[in-house]
Design a protein around this motif. Structure first.
Motif, short mmCIF file in Angstrom:
data_model
loop_
_atom_site.label_atom_id
_atom_site.label_comp_id
_atom_site.label_asym_id
_atom_site.label_seq_id
_atom_site.Cartn_x
_atom_site.Cartn_y
_atom_site.Cartn_z
N ARG A 15 0.84 -1.21 0.00
CA ARG A 15 0.00 0.00 0.00
C ARG A 15 0.88 1.26 0.00
N ALA A 16 1.91 1.25 0.82
CA ALA A 16 2.81 2.41 0.90
C ALA A 16 3.51 2.67 -0.43
N VAL A 17 3.90 1.63 -1.14
CA VAL A 17 4.55 1.80 -2.45
C VAL A 17 3.58 2.47 -3.42
N HIS A 18 2.33 2.00 -3.46
CA HIS A 18 1.34 2.58 -4.38
C HIS A 18 1.03 4.03 -4.02
N VAL A 19 0.89 4.32 -2.75
CA VAL A 19 0.60 5.70 -2.32
C VAL A 19 1.75 6.62 -2.70
#
Length: 161
Positions: A15-19
């Motif tokens: 999730r952090a990578v996509h954000v």
């Protein structure tokens, strides 16, 4: 860098990578929705020194009752973009889709980027009105040649259109 299957322990990092990789959290929400509905068929992460730096997800699509997979989304941490991580994820994902027996894969994205992985503009229609940015990769010879109509993505995509 190592490419491997996503595990449940990776969810927050993915999730952090996509954000971080996109201007909004839309792609992160899309990944969450696909995962929650059990529709992720191939989900791979790129890991460097124990840190998740990239992710790719493939989920079901359909055209004329024929099943394929859609590549979306793919993300690489901003500080690691331009180092071949996205390409490695896509190539490994294509191989995994082939192993699962997928007939074809579609993607909506930058033609110059996805052509490196074998995607080509397709005669198939799409729900987004995209032209040359909508591409297909036949995993079986001529898998899309006899198909006509609109490629339908999973319900998760309609929530973000």
């Amino acid at each position: 860098m190592r490419v491997r299957a996503e595990s449940p322990a990776d969810e927050a990092s993915v999730r952090a990578v996509h954000v971080a990789a996109f201007p909004s959290d839309t792609e992160a929400k899309l990944v969450d929705a696909i995962r929650a509905n059990g529709n992720g068929r191939v989900s791979l992460v790129a890991e460097e020194d124990g840190e998740i730096v990239g992710h790719v997800l493939f989920s079901p699509v359909e055209v004329e009752g024929t099943q394929g997979l859609g590549l979306a989304p793919v993300a690489v941490s901003p500080g690691r973009q331009g180092h071949g991580i996205g390409y490695a994820l896509i190539k490994a994902g294509i191989a995994a889709c082939r192993e699962q027996g997928a007939r074809f894969i579609v993607v909506l994205g930058e033609p110059g980027y996805y052509r490196r992985s074998g995607f080509r503009p397709t005669h198939l229609g799409n729900e987004y009105g995209a032209g040359d940015q909508f591409m297909a990769l036949d995993l079986e010879p001529h898998a899309t040649a006899a198909l006509h109509g609109i490629v339908k993505y999973g319900v998760e995509f309609s929530a973000f259109a």
